[in-house]
Design a protein around this motif. Structure first.
Motif, PDB file in Angstrom:
ATOM      1  N   SER A 114      21.297  -5.777  -9.598  1.00 56.95           N
ATOM      2  CA  SER A 114      19.893  -5.776  -9.872  1.00 56.95           C
ATOM      3  C   SER A 114      18.970  -5.313  -8.838  1.00 56.95           C
ATOM      4  O   SER A 114      19.497  -5.443  -7.550  1.00 56.95           O
ATOM      5  N   THR A 115      17.708  -4.963  -9.047  1.00 55.81           N
ATOM      6  CA  THR A 115      16.992  -4.415  -7.842  1.00 55.81           C
ATOM      7  C   THR A 115      15.437  -4.469  -8.466  1.00 55.81           C
ATOM      8  O   THR A 115      15.103  -4.837  -9.660  1.00 55.81           O
ATOM      9  N   GLY A 116      14.584  -4.130  -7.660  1.00 58.75           N
ATOM     10  CA  GLY A 116      13.050  -3.871  -8.216  1.00 58.75           C
ATOM     11  C   GLY A 116      12.054  -4.296  -6.779  1.00 58.75           C
ATOM     12  O   GLY A 116      12.456  -5.160  -5.975  1.00 58.75           O
ATOM     13  N   THR A 117      11.127  -3.980  -7.049  1.00 62.48           N
ATOM     14  CA  THR A 117      10.004  -4.466  -6.018  1.00 62.48           C
ATOM     15  C   THR A 117       9.171  -5.570  -6.345  1.00 62.48           C
ATOM     16  O   THR A 117       8.349  -6.096  -5.561  1.00 62.48           O
ATOM     17  N   LEU A 118       9.235  -5.812  -7.594  1.00 60.62           N
ATOM     18  CA  LEU A 118       8.193  -7.093  -8.022  1.00 60.62           C
ATOM     19  C   LEU A 118       8.892  -8.397  -7.807  1.00 60.62           C
ATOM     20  O   LEU A 118       8.904  -9.128  -8.605  1.00 60.62           O
ATOM     21  N   VAL A 119       9.029  -8.828  -6.502  1.00 62.53           N
ATOM     22  CA  VAL A 119       9.512 -10.018  -6.062  1.00 62.53           C
ATOM     23  C   VAL A 119       8.662 -10.434  -5.140  1.00 62.53           C
ATOM     24  O   VAL A 119       7.790  -9.796  -4.126  1.00 62.53           O
ATOM     25  N   VAL A 120       8.478 -11.912  -5.118  1.00 57.72           N
ATOM     26  CA  VAL A 120       7.459 -12.585  -4.372  1.00 57.72           C
ATOM     27  C   VAL A 120       7.677 -12.309  -2.827  1.00 57.72           C
ATOM     28  O   VAL A 120       6.820 -12.290  -1.876  1.00 57.72           O
ATOM     29  N   ASP A 121       8.793 -12.109  -2.427  1.00 57.61           N
ATOM     30  CA  ASP A 121       9.283 -11.846  -0.872  1.00 57.61           C
ATOM     31  C   ASP A 121       8.765 -10.460  -0.375  1.00 57.61           C
ATOM     32  O   ASP A 121       8.739 -10.298   0.745  1.00 57.61           O
ATOM     33  N   ALA A 122       8.334  -9.505  -1.416  1.00 59.50           N
ATOM     34  CA  ALA A 122       7.652  -8.399  -0.861  1.00 59.50           C
ATOM     35  C   ALA A 122       6.240  -8.479  -0.516  1.00 59.50           C
ATOM     36  O   ALA A 122       5.593  -7.490  -0.159  1.00 59.50           O
ATOM     37  N   LEU A 123       5.734  -9.635  -0.586  1.00 59.67           N
ATOM     38  CA  LEU A 123       4.250  -9.620  -0.611  1.00 59.67           C
ATOM     39  C   LEU A 123       4.109 -11.028   0.625  1.00 59.67           C
ATOM     40  O   LEU A 123       4.948 -11.746   0.381  1.00 59.67           O
ATOM     41  N   THR A 124       3.227 -10.911   1.296  1.00 59.71           N
ATOM     42  CA  THR A 124       2.792 -11.985   2.419  1.00 59.71           C
ATOM     43  C   THR A 124       2.019 -13.067   1.533  1.00 59.71           C
ATOM     44  O   THR A 124       1.212 -12.748   0.490  1.00 59.71           O
ATOM     45  N   PRO A 125       2.220 -14.385   2.164  1.00 55.08           N
ATOM     46  CA  PRO A 125       1.555 -15.326   1.369  1.00 55.08           C
ATOM     47  C   PRO A 125       0.120 -15.156   1.234  1.00 55.08           C
ATOM     48  O   PRO A 125      -0.523 -14.512   1.997  1.00 55.08           O
ATOM     49  N   ALA A 126      -0.690 -15.748  -0.048  1.00 58.69           N
ATOM     50  CA  ALA A 126      -1.932 -15.544  -0.264  1.00 58.69           C
ATOM     51  C   ALA A 126      -2.498 -16.756  -1.174  1.00 58.69           C
ATOM     52  O   ALA A 126      -1.638 -17.412  -1.627  1.00 58.69           O
ATOM     53  N   LYS A 127      -3.828 -16.719  -1.318  1.00 59.00           N
ATOM     54  CA  LYS A 127      -4.221 -17.684  -2.385  1.00 59.00           C
ATOM     55  C   LYS A 127      -3.843 -17.230  -3.814  1.00 59.00           C
ATOM     56  O   LYS A 127      -3.723 -18.148  -4.695  1.00 59.00           O
ATOM     57  N   ARG A 128      -4.438 -15.931  -4.087  1.00 59.17           N
ATOM     58  CA  ARG A 128      -4.160 -15.447  -5.598  1.00 59.17           C
ATOM     59  C   ARG A 128      -3.190 -14.385  -5.732  1.00 59.17           C
ATOM     60  O   ARG A 128      -3.276 -13.462  -5.002  1.00 59.17           O
ATOM     61  N   LEU A 129      -2.636 -14.562  -6.804  1.00 58.92           N
ATOM     62  CA  LEU A 129      -1.722 -13.365  -7.296  1.00 58.92           C
ATOM     63  C   LEU A 129      -2.241 -12.871  -8.673  1.00 58.92           C
ATOM     64  O   LEU A 129      -2.281 -13.676  -9.578  1.00 58.92           O
ATOM     65  N   PHE A 130      -2.394 -11.528  -8.682  1.00 55.67           N
ATOM     66  CA  PHE A 130      -2.869 -10.788  -9.718  1.00 55.67           C
ATOM     67  C   PHE A 130      -1.755  -9.919 -10.169  1.00 55.67           C
ATOM     68  O   PHE A 130      -1.090  -9.146  -9.511  1.00 55.67           O
TER      69      PHE A 130
END
Length: 275
Positions: A114-130
């Motif tokens: 499995s692979t892919g870029t849409l994982v939360v670990d590829a983003l830094t923390p924040a208030k809102r996720l769109f």
């Protein structure tokens, strides 16, 4: 070597094809057709499969000597005991022309990685996720919305889903409606998930491409929220090529930077597609 049977309706004969080496052979446990263009299905999950919510796998059918494999986002979360997928139907598609005919008990084959870029670990923390999606691009977000880890990293989740017709929005509507009653993550989702639908062809309460709705300000006005801001927001994008390009350009124009597992940042794009 394991084998499975594929029924050739044209030749009206039972054909035997080998299961390729190093792939999983799983059983279809449910199928649901939404429109003449969209359907979902669930298969058994290999015990050894590990994946992050939001990732995709390569799936196919054992109906040829060299089966066709295509990328499919896993729509179920990483903790689920089954694997769910949301697919288009393409009459002459090398895979989907046959995949749309699957029934309970049939075999689906899947490569082991499995692979892919849409994982939360590829983003830094924040208030809102769109989570910006069109068509079956909603699938990875169906996985993420049902994963407790997503709610640990973001306070507010806004899912946009744009399709041509109203009926094509049903999958996302059912997904979000069921969140609060989910025994695992129900309490986490209360008041934190917003679904924003639009159509581009059939008349509906909200018409237009998501980039046009954001650009005109209607998106913000409808939701009663502040404009996208890389200081407080993160963006995930999955869907049509045209939408990916437009939203990526929009995000970059607002100061967002594309992230990855090795370098988390403020937005990510999935570029694997089903055909």
């Amino acid at each position: 070597m394991n084998t499975t049977s594929a029924f050739n309706t044209a030749g009206a004969r039972l054909l035997q094809f080998p299961i390729p080496a190093n792939v999983y052979a799983e059983t279809v446990v449910s199928v649901k057709h939404y429109t003449d263009r969209l359907f979902s299905f669930r298969i058994t999950r290999p015990q050894s499969l590990r994946f992050r919510s939001g990732e995709f796998v390569m799936i196919g059918l054992p109906n040829a000597e060299k089966p066709v494999f295509r990328a499919y986002s896993v729509a179920s979360p990483a903790w689920d005991e089954e694997l769910e997928f949301f697919s288009i139907k393409v009459p002459d598609g090398p895979l989907t022309s046959e995949l749309q005919k699957i029934q309970v008990g049939d075999t689906v084959i899947m490569r082991q990685k499995s692979t892919g870029t849409l994982v939360v670990d590829a983003l830094t923390p924040a208030k809102r996720l769109f989570m910006i999606s069109t068509g079956t691009g909603i699938a990875p977000f169906a996985s993420l919305l049902r994963d407790p880890d997503t709610y640990e990293k973001f306070d507010q989740l806004i899912l946009t889903h744009t399709c041509r017709d109203n009926a094509e929005l049903t999958y996302g509507q059912e997904l979000v409606a069921a969140l609060e009653s989910d025994p695992l993550i129900g309490e986490l989702t209360t008041g934190r998930v917003t679904l924003y639908n639009s159509t581009t062809r059939e008349e509906s309460a909200r018409m237009g491409r998501i980039t046009a709705l954001i650009g005109s300000g209607k998106f913000y006005a409808d939701l009663g929220i502040e404009k996208l801001n890389p200081e407080t927001d993160r963006i995930m994008i999955c869907g049509s090529m045209h939408m990916l390009k437009d939203v990526k350009e929009l995000a970059e124009s607002l100061g967002f930077q594309e992230g990855s597992l090795s370098h988390p940042a403020t937005f990510v794009v999935e570029r694997a597609f089903v055909g």
